[in-house]
Each structure stands twice: as structure tokens, then as C-alpha cells.
Design a protein around this motif. Structure first.
Motif, PDB file in Angstrom:
ATOM      1  N   LEU A   6       0.881  -1.153   0.000  1.00 30.06           N
ATOM      2  CA  LEU A   6       0.000   0.000   0.000  1.00 30.06           C
ATOM      3  C   LEU A   6       0.926   1.213   0.000  1.00 30.06           C
ATOM      4  CD1 LEU A   6      -2.866   1.207   0.275  1.00 30.06           C
ATOM      5  CD2 LEU A   6      -2.417   1.310   2.713  1.00 30.06           C
ATOM      6  N   PHE A   8       1.817   5.372  -0.096  1.00 25.18           N
ATOM      7  CA  PHE A   8       1.302   6.660   0.358  1.00 25.18           C
ATOM      8  C   PHE A   8       2.401   7.688   0.232  1.00 25.18           C
ATOM      9  CE2 PHE A   8       3.074   4.498   4.004  1.00 25.18           C
ATOM     10  CZ  PHE A   8       3.765   5.490   4.690  1.00 25.18           C
ATOM     11  N   VAL A  22      -1.467  -3.915   7.047  1.00 26.51           N
ATOM     12  CA  VAL A  22      -2.541  -2.921   7.095  1.00 26.51           C
ATOM     13  C   VAL A  22      -3.789  -3.580   7.658  1.00 26.51           C
ATOM     14  CG1 VAL A  22      -4.004  -1.366   5.748  1.00 26.51           C
ATOM     15  CG2 VAL A  22      -1.587  -1.639   5.155  1.00 26.51           C
ATOM     16  N   GLU A  24      -6.595  -1.632   8.637  1.00 22.69           N
ATOM     17  CA  GLU A  24      -7.792  -0.867   8.317  1.00 22.69           C
ATOM     18  C   GLU A  24      -7.396   0.457   7.670  1.00 22.69           C
ATOM     19  OE1 GLU A  24     -11.494   1.085  10.878  1.00 22.69           O
ATOM     20  OE2 GLU A  24      -9.952  -0.069  11.906  1.00 22.69           O
ATOM     21  N   ILE A  25      -8.266   0.965   6.824  1.00 26.43           N
ATOM     22  CA  ILE A  25      -8.178   2.341   6.346  1.00 26.43           C
ATOM     23  C   ILE A  25      -9.441   3.015   6.867  1.00 26.43           C
ATOM     24  CG2 ILE A  25      -8.059   3.867   4.363  1.00 26.43           C
ATOM     25  CD1 ILE A  25      -6.724   1.570   2.825  1.00 26.43           C
ATOM     26  N   ALA A  73      -7.142   9.913   4.989  1.00 24.59           N
ATOM     27  CA  ALA A  73      -7.645   8.787   5.780  1.00 24.59           C
ATOM     28  C   ALA A  73      -6.558   8.365   6.754  1.00 24.59           C
ATOM     29  CB  ALA A  73      -8.022   7.630   4.869  1.00 24.59           C
ATOM     30  N   LEU A  75      -4.365   5.261   8.155  1.00 27.72           N
ATOM     31  CA  LEU A  75      -3.917   3.894   7.934  1.00 27.72           C
ATOM     32  C   LEU A  75      -3.637   3.268   9.287  1.00 27.72           C
ATOM     33  CD1 LEU A  75      -1.315   4.303   5.044  1.00 27.72           C
ATOM     34  CD2 LEU A  75      -3.695   3.588   4.876  1.00 27.72           C
TER      35      LEU A  75
END
Length: 85
Positions: A6, A8, A22, A24-25, A73, A75
Motif C-alpha cells: 500500500l 502513500f 494494514v 484498516e483504512i 484517511a 492507515l
């Protein structure tokens, strides 16, 4: 062996974290503010079991404040500290 990442942005750099870490977002709106917390600690994300601290990495690493956009959001990433999850 290939891994899924993921990606960013942090400042002008792009980073990746193993997708398996990961959890949850989450929406940025769910944060509970903490009075007198350091500037980089944006608040706590309420979750069953225990709240999750939310850290603005740009502030923590002296890169200024992250831009607030509609895509912002949280992470939630599992990490180990001293070998413990």
C-alpha cells in the motif's frame, strides 16, 4: 516472492507498507482529540479492545503539516515494538 504494498505520500516521497500489515483504512473524522498531546499526535481512533494512536508522520519527521484533502484517511498498521505486536 512478490509482496503487495500500500503506497502513500509523505512530503515529496512515496512510501510503501506491506499490505499484510494494514489492518484498516479508517475515516479521518473518527478521531478523538487528546488535550495537551504533542502536535504530531492527532488523536485516538476508538476501536474495540484499545484505542489506536494516530500520528501525523509529516509533523513527526519535521516535514510540516500534511494537507487536508477529501482523500485523507487513517492507515491502521500493525507494527512490533520490542518484538511485541
Amino acid at each position: 516472492m512478490s509482496r503487495e504494498l500500500l503506497c502513500f505520500e509523505l512530503g515529496s516521497e512515496v512510501y510503501g507498507v506491506d499490505l499484510a500489515r494494514v489492518r484498516e483504512i479508517a475515516p479521518f473524522d473518527d478521531l478523538v482529540r487528546v488535550p495537551s498531546a504533542p502536535a504530531f499526535l492527532l488523536g485516538l481512533l476508538p476501536r474495540q479492545g484499545s484505542p489506536v494512536p494516530v500520528i501525523d508522520l509529516a509533523r513527526k519527521f519535521g516535514l510540516g503539516e500534511a494537507a487536508i484533502t477529501r482523500h485523507r484517511a487513517v492507515l491502521v498498521i500493525e507494527t512490533r515494538i520490542d518484538g511485541r505486536p
